[in-house]
Write an enzyme that holds these catalytic residues in place. Structure first.
Site, PDB file in Angstrom:
ATOM      1  N   SER A  93       0.862  -1.190   0.000  1.00  0.00           N
ATOM      2  CA  SER A  93       0.000   0.000   0.000  1.00  0.00           C
ATOM      3  C   SER A  93       0.890   1.229   0.000  1.00  0.00           C
ATOM      4  CB  SER A  93      -0.861  -0.003   1.269  1.00  0.00           C
ATOM      5  OG  SER A  93      -1.566   1.216   1.411  1.00  0.00           O
TER       6      SER A  93
ATOM      7  N   TYR B 171      -1.851  -0.717  10.934  1.00  0.00           N
ATOM      8  CA  TYR B 171      -2.003  -1.089   9.517  1.00  0.00           C
ATOM      9  C   TYR B 171      -0.742  -0.708   8.750  1.00  0.00           C
ATOM     10  CZ  TYR B 171      -3.761  -1.109   4.704  1.00  0.00           C
ATOM     11  OH  TYR B 171      -3.933  -1.348   3.367  1.00  0.00           O
TER      12      TYR B 171
HETATM   13  N1  LIG Z   1      -8.601  -0.138  -0.574  1.00  0.00           N
HETATM   14  C1  LIG Z   1      -7.465   0.568  -0.594  1.00  0.00           C
HETATM   15  O1  LIG Z   1      -7.481   1.809  -0.693  1.00  0.00           O
HETATM   16  C2  LIG Z   1      -6.140  -0.132  -0.527  1.00  0.00           C
HETATM   17  C3  LIG Z   1      -5.012   0.595  -0.862  1.00  0.00           C
HETATM   18  C4  LIG Z   1      -3.780  -0.045  -0.828  1.00  0.00           C
HETATM   19  C5  LIG Z   1      -3.680  -1.380  -0.479  1.00  0.00           C
HETATM   20  N2  LIG Z   1      -4.799  -2.053  -0.147  1.00  0.00           N
HETATM   21  C6  LIG Z   1      -4.634  -3.459   0.203  1.00  0.00           C
HETATM   22  O2  LIG Z   1      -5.271  -4.205  -0.805  1.00  0.00           O
HETATM   23  C7  LIG Z   1      -5.707  -5.444  -0.262  1.00  0.00           C
HETATM   24  C8  LIG Z   1      -7.197  -5.626  -0.541  1.00  0.00           C
HETATM   25  O3  LIG Z   1      -7.898  -4.595   0.091  1.00  0.00           O
HETATM   26  P1  LIG Z   1      -9.331  -4.094  -0.407  1.00  0.00           P
HETATM   27  O4  LIG Z   1      -9.334  -2.620  -0.319  1.00  0.00           O
HETATM   28  O5  LIG Z   1      -9.662  -4.722  -1.703  1.00  0.00           O
HETATM   29  O6  LIG Z   1     -10.255  -4.619   0.787  1.00  0.00           O
HETATM   30  P2  LIG Z   1     -11.567  -5.543   0.792  1.00  0.00           P
HETATM   31  O7  LIG Z   1     -12.481  -5.195  -0.318  1.00  0.00           O
HETATM   32  O8  LIG Z   1     -12.070  -5.459   2.186  1.00  0.00           O
HETATM   33  O9  LIG Z   1     -10.978  -6.981   0.493  1.00  0.00           O
HETATM   34  C9  LIG Z   1     -10.212  -7.649   1.439  1.00  0.00           C
HETATM   35  C10 LIG Z   1     -10.127  -9.090   1.007  1.00  0.00           C
HETATM   36  O10 LIG Z   1      -9.322  -9.765   1.965  1.00  0.00           O
HETATM   37  C11 LIG Z   1      -9.999 -10.934   2.340  1.00  0.00           C
HETATM   38  N3  LIG Z   1      -9.645 -11.350   3.689  1.00  0.00           N
HETATM   39  C12 LIG Z   1      -9.716 -10.668   4.849  1.00  0.00           C
HETATM   40  N4  LIG Z   1      -9.330 -11.426   5.878  1.00  0.00           N
HETATM   41  C13 LIG Z   1      -9.017 -12.636   5.338  1.00  0.00           C
HETATM   42  C14 LIG Z   1      -8.556 -13.853   5.885  1.00  0.00           C
HETATM   43  N5  LIG Z   1      -8.337 -14.013   7.210  1.00  0.00           N
HETATM   44  N6  LIG Z   1      -8.331 -14.888   5.056  1.00  0.00           N
HETATM   45  C15 LIG Z   1      -8.544 -14.767   3.734  1.00  0.00           C
HETATM   46  N7  LIG Z   1      -8.987 -13.639   3.151  1.00  0.00           N
HETATM   47  C16 LIG Z   1      -9.218 -12.591   3.958  1.00  0.00           C
HETATM   48  C17 LIG Z   1     -11.482 -10.616   2.236  1.00  0.00           C
HETATM   49  O11 LIG Z   1     -12.215 -11.814   1.992  1.00  0.00           O
HETATM   50  P3  LIG Z   1     -13.140 -12.557   3.065  1.00  0.00           P
HETATM   51  O12 LIG Z   1     -13.662 -11.516   4.006  1.00  0.00           O
HETATM   52  O13 LIG Z   1     -14.193 -13.175   2.199  1.00  0.00           O
HETATM   53  O14 LIG Z   1     -12.249 -13.571   3.693  1.00  0.00           O
HETATM   54  C18 LIG Z   1     -11.489  -9.764   0.966  1.00  0.00           C
HETATM   55  O15 LIG Z   1     -11.583 -10.572  -0.167  1.00  0.00           O
HETATM   56  C19 LIG Z   1      -5.382  -5.404   1.238  1.00  0.00           C
HETATM   57  O16 LIG Z   1      -4.142  -6.062   1.482  1.00  0.00           O
HETATM   58  C20 LIG Z   1      -5.257  -3.920   1.499  1.00  0.00           C
HETATM   59  O17 LIG Z   1      -4.449  -3.659   2.610  1.00  0.00           O
HETATM   60  C21 LIG Z   1      -6.022  -1.478  -0.180  1.00  0.00           C
END
Ligand SMILES: NC(=O)c1ccc[n+]([C@@H]2O[C@H](COP(=O)([O-])OP(=O)(O)OC[C@H]3O[C@@H](n4cnc5c(N)ncnc54)[C@H](OP(=O)(O)O)[C@@H]3O)[C@@H](O)[C@H]2O)c1
Length: 172
Positions: free
Chosen positions: A146, A159
Site C-alpha cells: 500500500s 495497519y
Molecule cells: N482499498 C485501498 O485503498 C487499498 C489501498 C492499498 C492497499 N490495499 C490493500 O489491498 C488489499 C485488498 O484490500 P481491499 O481494499 O480490496 O479490501 P476488501 O475489499 O475489504 O478486500 C479484502 C479481502 O481480503 C480478504 N480477507 C480478509 N481477511 C481474510 C482472511 N483471514 N483470510 C482470507 N482472506 C481474507 C477478504 O475476503 P473474506 O472476508 O471473504 O475472507 C477480501 O476478499 C489489502 O491487502 C489492502 O491492505 C487497499
C-alpha cells in the site's frame, strides 16, 4: 469447483482475498487474458458467484475457502493447484484488513487481526508456494502492500506497520 487441465502456455494464478475489492478486480485480469485463476477467501458465496460469472464468460476459474491466518489452510489452498494443474505460476498475496482507529483507542484485537492477516497471512502464502517455485525455478509472488508502506497515518499506525513489513519482505 474445478476445471479440466490447463494448457502449459496458460498461467496458474492464485489470488488471496479474491471475494471483494482489489483481489476480485485483480483476479479478473488474468482470467480475461486466458489464464486460470484460483480464488481464495473466507466468503465462499462471493467466490462462487465470481467463479460462475468468469466461467460463463468463457474464462477458467475455480475457488476454495481460505483463511490466510491458518498456515495449514494456506498450504492446502496452495497444494490444490499443483495437484490439479501441476504448478503454481503466480500467487497474488492480497488478503488484508484495515480497521481504522487511533492507537489511544487500544483496539488490541484489531491490531492482532491486522498482524495476523496482513503480515502473517502474506508470510503463510510465501511459505506455501516458495518451495515449489524454487524447485521449478519459476514463479512470481506479488504481495499487495500500500502507500501505507511508505507513510504513517495516525488513524492507521498498526495497519501501516504491517504494510511497511510487507514492503520490506517484498524487497528480498
Ligand atoms: N482499498 C485501498 O485503498 C487499498 C489501498 C492499498 C492497499 N490495499 C490493500 O489491498 C488489499 C485488498 O484490500 P481491499 O481494499 O480490496 O479490501 P476488501 O475489499 O475489504 O478486500 C479484502 C479481502 O481480503 C480478504 N480477507 C480478509 N481477511 C481474510 C482472511 N483471514 N483470510 C482470507 N482472506 C481474507 C477478504 O475476503 P473474506 O472476508 O471473504 O475472507 C477480501 O476478499 C489489502 O491487502 C489492502 O491492505 C487497499
Amino acid at each position: 469447483m474445478t476445471t479440466p487441465s490447463i494448457p502449459s502456455d496458460r498461467k496458474i494464478v492464485l489470488v488471496t482475498g479474491a471475494s471483494s475489492g482489489i483481489g476480485e478486480a485483480t483476479a479478473r485480469h488474468p482470467a480475461a487474458a486466458g489464464h486460470h485463476v484460483v480464488l481464495g477467501a473466507r466468503r465462499t458465496d462471493r467466490l462462487a458467484l465470481l467463479t460462475k460469472e468468469l466461467s460463463a464468460a468463457g474464462h477458467s476459474a475455480e475457488y476454495a475457502e481460505l483463511d490466510v491466518t491458518d498456515p495449514a489452510g494456506v498450504h492446502a489452498f496452495a497444494e490444490g493447484a499443483p495437484a490439479r494443474h501441476g504448478r503454481i505460476d503466480v500467487l497474488g498475496n492480497n488478503a488484508g484488513v484495515m480497521p481504522l482507529a487511533p492507537l489511544a483507542a487500544l483496539r488490541v484485537a484489531e491490531w492482532d487481526q491486522m498482524i495476523d492477516v496482513n503480515l502473517r497471512g502474506v508470510l503463510h502464502g510465501i511459505a506455501a508456494v516458495l518451495p515449489s517455485m524454487l524447485e521449478r525455478r519459476s514463479g512470481h509472488v506479488v504481495n499487495i502492500a500500500s502507500t501505507a508502506a511508505h507513510r504513517v497515518d495516525p488513524m492507521a499506525a498498526v495497519y501501516c506497520a504491517t504494510k511497511y513489513a510487507v514492503g520490506a519482505r517484498s524487497s528480498c
